[in-house]
Design a protein around this motif. Structure first.
Motif, PDB file in Angstrom:
ATOM      1  N   LEU A 288       0.825  -1.214   0.000  1.00  0.00           N
ATOM      2  CA  LEU A 288       0.000   0.000   0.000  1.00  0.00           C
ATOM      3  C   LEU A 288       0.859   1.264   0.000  1.00  0.00           C
ATOM      4  O   LEU A 288       0.411   2.319  -0.460  1.00  0.00           O
ATOM      5  CB  LEU A 288      -0.933   0.007   1.207  1.00  0.00           C
ATOM      6  CG  LEU A 288      -1.970  -1.127   1.258  1.00  0.00           C
ATOM      7  CD1 LEU A 288      -2.832  -0.982   2.494  1.00  0.00           C
ATOM      8  CD2 LEU A 288      -2.835  -1.131   0.005  1.00  0.00           C
ATOM      9  N   GLU A 289       2.085   1.168   0.509  1.00  0.00           N
ATOM     10  CA  GLU A 289       2.963   2.328   0.539  1.00  0.00           C
ATOM     11  C   GLU A 289       3.276   2.808  -0.874  1.00  0.00           C
ATOM     12  O   GLU A 289       3.367   3.998  -1.137  1.00  0.00           O
ATOM     13  CB  GLU A 289       4.250   1.976   1.278  1.00  0.00           C
ATOM     14  CG  GLU A 289       5.134   3.160   1.593  1.00  0.00           C
ATOM     15  CD  GLU A 289       6.274   2.761   2.511  1.00  0.00           C
ATOM     16  OE1 GLU A 289       7.377   2.493   2.007  1.00  0.00           O
ATOM     17  OE2 GLU A 289       6.055   2.695   3.736  1.00  0.00           O
ATOM     18  N   GLY A 290       3.433   1.859  -1.796  1.00  0.00           N
ATOM     19  CA  GLY A 290       3.730   2.227  -3.174  1.00  0.00           C
ATOM     20  C   GLY A 290       2.490   2.541  -3.990  1.00  0.00           C
ATOM     21  O   GLY A 290       2.489   3.469  -4.805  1.00  0.00           O
ATOM     22  N   PHE A 291       1.412   1.781  -3.773  1.00  0.00           N
ATOM     23  CA  PHE A 291       0.214   1.920  -4.600  1.00  0.00           C
ATOM     24  C   PHE A 291      -0.829   2.857  -4.004  1.00  0.00           C
ATOM     25  O   PHE A 291      -1.667   3.383  -4.727  1.00  0.00           O
ATOM     26  CB  PHE A 291      -0.413   0.544  -4.861  1.00  0.00           C
ATOM     27  CG  PHE A 291       0.391  -0.295  -5.806  1.00  0.00           C
ATOM     28  CD1 PHE A 291       0.332  -0.090  -7.170  1.00  0.00           C
ATOM     29  CD2 PHE A 291       1.212  -1.304  -5.323  1.00  0.00           C
ATOM     30  CE1 PHE A 291       1.066  -0.861  -8.038  1.00  0.00           C
ATOM     31  CE2 PHE A 291       1.958  -2.084  -6.187  1.00  0.00           C
ATOM     32  CZ  PHE A 291       1.887  -1.866  -7.550  1.00  0.00           C
ATOM     33  N   GLY A 292      -0.833   3.016  -2.679  1.00  0.00           N
ATOM     34  CA  GLY A 292      -1.729   3.976  -2.061  1.00  0.00           C
ATOM     35  C   GLY A 292      -3.046   3.417  -1.572  1.00  0.00           C
ATOM     36  O   GLY A 292      -3.601   3.909  -0.595  1.00  0.00           O
TER      37      GLY A 292
ATOM     38  N   ASN B  74       7.891 -13.709   4.657  1.00  0.00           N
ATOM     39  CA  ASN B  74       7.316 -12.390   4.394  1.00  0.00           C
ATOM     40  C   ASN B  74       5.994 -12.269   5.140  1.00  0.00           C
ATOM     41  O   ASN B  74       5.533 -13.228   5.760  1.00  0.00           O
ATOM     42  CB  ASN B  74       7.107 -12.169   2.891  1.00  0.00           C
ATOM     43  CG  ASN B  74       7.288 -10.708   2.503  1.00  0.00           C
ATOM     44  OD1 ASN B  74       7.169  -9.820   3.349  1.00  0.00           O
ATOM     45  ND2 ASN B  74       7.570 -10.450   1.239  1.00  0.00           N
ATOM     46  N   ALA B  75       5.351 -11.088   5.051  1.00  0.00           N
ATOM     47  CA  ALA B  75       4.097 -10.903   5.791  1.00  0.00           C
ATOM     48  C   ALA B  75       3.309  -9.721   5.259  1.00  0.00           C
ATOM     49  O   ALA B  75       3.870  -8.722   4.825  1.00  0.00           O
ATOM     50  CB  ALA B  75       4.388 -10.686   7.278  1.00  0.00           C
ATOM     51  N   ASN B  76       1.999  -9.865   5.307  1.00  0.00           N
ATOM     52  CA  ASN B  76       1.060  -8.769   5.091  1.00  0.00           C
ATOM     53  C   ASN B  76      -0.162  -9.083   5.961  1.00  0.00           C
ATOM     54  O   ASN B  76      -0.235 -10.154   6.568  1.00  0.00           O
ATOM     55  CB  ASN B  76       0.700  -8.614   3.601  1.00  0.00           C
ATOM     56  CG  ASN B  76       0.086  -9.862   3.015  1.00  0.00           C
ATOM     57  OD1 ASN B  76      -0.876 -10.407   3.553  1.00  0.00           O
ATOM     58  ND2 ASN B  76       0.633 -10.335   1.898  1.00  0.00           N
ATOM     59  N   PRO B  77      -1.130  -8.170   6.077  1.00  0.00           N
ATOM     60  CA  PRO B  77      -2.251  -8.435   6.995  1.00  0.00           C
ATOM     61  C   PRO B  77      -2.987  -9.743   6.719  1.00  0.00           C
ATOM     62  O   PRO B  77      -3.345 -10.464   7.660  1.00  0.00           O
ATOM     63  CB  PRO B  77      -3.158  -7.219   6.776  1.00  0.00           C
ATOM     64  CG  PRO B  77      -2.209  -6.117   6.432  1.00  0.00           C
ATOM     65  CD  PRO B  77      -1.163  -6.771   5.577  1.00  0.00           C
TER      66      PRO B  77
ATOM     67  N   ARG C 266       5.753  -4.404   6.378  1.00  0.00           N
ATOM     68  CA  ARG C 266       6.193  -3.205   5.681  1.00  0.00           C
ATOM     69  C   ARG C 266       5.276  -2.859   4.503  1.00  0.00           C
ATOM     70  O   ARG C 266       4.437  -3.648   4.105  1.00  0.00           O
ATOM     71  CB  ARG C 266       7.637  -3.373   5.211  1.00  0.00           C
ATOM     72  CG  ARG C 266       8.625  -3.399   6.395  1.00  0.00           C
ATOM     73  CD  ARG C 266      10.055  -3.388   5.950  1.00  0.00           C
ATOM     74  NE  ARG C 266      10.942  -3.091   7.081  1.00  0.00           N
ATOM     75  CZ  ARG C 266      12.264  -3.054   6.998  1.00  0.00           C
ATOM     76  NH1 ARG C 266      12.862  -3.304   5.844  1.00  0.00           N
ATOM     77  NH2 ARG C 266      12.995  -2.780   8.074  1.00  0.00           N
ATOM     78  N   GLU C 267       5.480  -1.643   3.972  1.00  0.00           N
ATOM     79  CA  GLU C 267       4.791  -1.165   2.769  1.00  0.00           C
ATOM     80  C   GLU C 267       3.281  -1.062   2.954  1.00  0.00           C
ATOM     81  O   GLU C 267       2.512  -1.340   2.039  1.00  0.00           O
ATOM     82  CB  GLU C 267       5.114  -2.058   1.560  1.00  0.00           C
ATOM     83  CG  GLU C 267       6.592  -2.116   1.224  1.00  0.00           C
ATOM     84  CD  GLU C 267       6.866  -2.963  -0.005  1.00  0.00           C
ATOM     85  OE1 GLU C 267       6.026  -2.977  -0.925  1.00  0.00           O
ATOM     86  OE2 GLU C 267       7.928  -3.616  -0.042  1.00  0.00           O
TER      87      GLU C 267
ATOM     88  N   ARG D 248      -2.542   1.246  12.225  1.00  0.00           N
ATOM     89  CA  ARG D 248      -3.848   0.587  12.395  1.00  0.00           C
ATOM     90  C   ARG D 248      -3.770  -0.886  12.041  1.00  0.00           C
ATOM     91  O   ARG D 248      -4.312  -1.736  12.763  1.00  0.00           O
ATOM     92  CB  ARG D 248      -4.895   1.271  11.514  1.00  0.00           C
ATOM     93  CG  ARG D 248      -6.257   0.565  11.555  1.00  0.00           C
ATOM     94  CD  ARG D 248      -7.295   1.313  10.744  1.00  0.00           C
ATOM     95  NE  ARG D 248      -7.004   1.326   9.323  1.00  0.00           N
ATOM     96  CZ  ARG D 248      -7.331   0.339   8.475  1.00  0.00           C
ATOM     97  NH1 ARG D 248      -7.936  -0.754   8.933  1.00  0.00           N
ATOM     98  NH2 ARG D 248      -7.050   0.433   7.190  1.00  0.00           N
ATOM     99  N   TRP D 249      -3.092  -1.221  10.937  1.00  0.00           N
ATOM    100  CA  TRP D 249      -2.971  -2.634  10.543  1.00  0.00           C
ATOM    101  C   TRP D 249      -2.236  -3.431  11.613  1.00  0.00           C
ATOM    102  O   TRP D 249      -2.586  -4.586  11.899  1.00  0.00           O
ATOM    103  CB  TRP D 249      -2.247  -2.750   9.214  1.00  0.00           C
ATOM    104  CG  TRP D 249      -3.048  -2.334   8.008  1.00  0.00           C
ATOM    105  CD1 TRP D 249      -2.811  -1.279   7.178  1.00  0.00           C
ATOM    106  CD2 TRP D 249      -4.227  -2.976   7.495  1.00  0.00           C
ATOM    107  NE1 TRP D 249      -3.768  -1.218   6.186  1.00  0.00           N
ATOM    108  CE2 TRP D 249      -4.647  -2.251   6.358  1.00  0.00           C
ATOM    109  CE3 TRP D 249      -4.970  -4.090   7.892  1.00  0.00           C
ATOM    110  CZ2 TRP D 249      -5.758  -2.598   5.610  1.00  0.00           C
ATOM    111  CZ3 TRP D 249      -6.081  -4.446   7.155  1.00  0.00           C
ATOM    112  CH2 TRP D 249      -6.468  -3.713   6.030  1.00  0.00           C
ATOM    113  N   HIS D 250      -1.215  -2.834  12.228  1.00  0.00           N
ATOM    114  CA  HIS D 250      -0.469  -3.548  13.265  1.00  0.00           C
ATOM    115  C   HIS D 250      -1.286  -3.702  14.542  1.00  0.00           C
ATOM    116  O   HIS D 250      -1.208  -4.736  15.211  1.00  0.00           O
ATOM    117  CB  HIS D 250       0.860  -2.835  13.543  1.00  0.00           C
ATOM    118  CG  HIS D 250       1.895  -3.076  12.493  1.00  0.00           C
ATOM    119  ND1 HIS D 250       1.936  -2.363  11.315  1.00  0.00           N
ATOM    120  CD2 HIS D 250       2.904  -3.982  12.423  1.00  0.00           C
ATOM    121  CE1 HIS D 250       2.934  -2.802  10.570  1.00  0.00           C
ATOM    122  NE2 HIS D 250       3.542  -3.783  11.221  1.00  0.00           N
TER     123      HIS D 250
END
Length: 294
Positions: free
Chosen positions: A22-26, A158-161, A188-189, A196-198
């Motif tokens: 999301l950091e790159g794409f918004g 690796n990890a994402n929500p 990250r990203e 909030r995600w964390h």
């Protein structure tokens, strides 16, 4: 789009669209648009596989005008049942091929198996279990090992929500009488909503009944706050991998299961390396004492 022009794929699939990068794409909408380029880059005679279990994938499929095959709920290629046998292996019944028995510790991995089977069937393949077992054996994801008193689920890749939620659910469902522990690096990203995600990740740990959370990373404080509010009995943040390993070793009891996961930049596999050093040294000391009658 540029990669499609270079590779000119004749078939493509999107396994999942979820909050990541999301950091790159918004926004997740832009993530979906970027992933959708793999469909729009297909030629006239190409084939696109649509994951019916994911709303974003369904939307991309609706916009794709070429030949497509849907897999997942309400299709001819679906998961009919999933459970684990006493050995801890996944027993997976798939429509239309029947049951497979695979060494996969995380239930969400069944969707990837379903897609692989769906693609294979389009190419006349009818031998599934042994090739899939071989693929599982070489995977760098979700390795399970015993170390000291612990069973460790290593998904430090690796990890994402979405993948964190799936891993916590699998940890909670892991058989055995011991407690469920999690050593989690940050994700990250994730852009402006990272805190909030964390925090929601910490809340998910409580929702899944995780007994202890050991956190590291820029937003570890938010993760711990969410975990404590959700009822995780032991939740704390640490600056180093060695400190996490020390805290785990101090509380670990026979039968406990530990999940290790985090974004690549946090190198959470080092926690396992520290535990190997610690428990390896302990085992060597115990053997030496036995040999000398100590």
């Amino acid at each position: 789009g540029q990669l499609c022009r270079i590779a000119r794929p004749t078939e493509s699939a999107i396994t999942l669209v979820a909050p990541a990068h999301l950091e790159g794409f918004g926004s997740i909408e832009r993530v979906a648009a970027a992933k959708g380029e793999i469909a729009s880059g297909l030629g006239a005679d190409a084939l696109f596989y649509v994951n019916n279990n994911n709303a974003w994938c369904r939307r991309i499929g609706e916009h794709y005008q070429g030949r497509k095959i849907h897999f997942g709920e309400d299709t001819d290629y679906a998961i009919e049942s999933l459970h684990y046998d006493k050995s801890g292996e996944m027993r997976l019944a798939l429509r239309p091929i029947g049951e497979l028995r695979l060494p996969l510790p995380i239930p969400v991995q069944a969707e990837n198996v379903l897609l692989a089977v769906c693609i294979a069937l389009q190419h006349g393949v009818n031998d599934f279990e042994e090739p899939l077992r071989a693929a599982c054996a070489t995977s760098t994801r979700f390795r399970v090992e015993s170390l000291g008193p612990l069973t460790i689920i290593d998904d430090s890749y690796n990890a994402n929500p979405a993948s964190m939620e799936a891993a916590l659910a699998a940890l909670a469902a892991h058989p055995g009488p011991g407690r469920k522990l999690a050593a989690l690096g940050g994700m990250r990203e994730l852009g402006d909503d990272a805190a909030r995600w964390h925090r929601e990740l910490g809340e998910a740990a409580g929702r899944h009944g995780i007994g202890a959370l050991f956190a590291r990373g820029e937003f570890a404080c938010a993760m711990i706050d969410g975990a404590r509010q959700a009822g995780v009995g032991l939740a704390d943040q640490f600056d180093t991998h060695a400190a996490i390993a020390e805290a785990i070793a101090a509380t670990a009891q026979a039968g406990d299961v530990l999940l290790v996961k985090g974004s690549r930049g946090y190198a959470m596999e080092r926690v396992i390396d520290e535990l190997r050093t610690r428990y390896g040294a302990a085992a060597h000391t115990a053997r030496t004492a036995d040999q000398h009658g100590g």
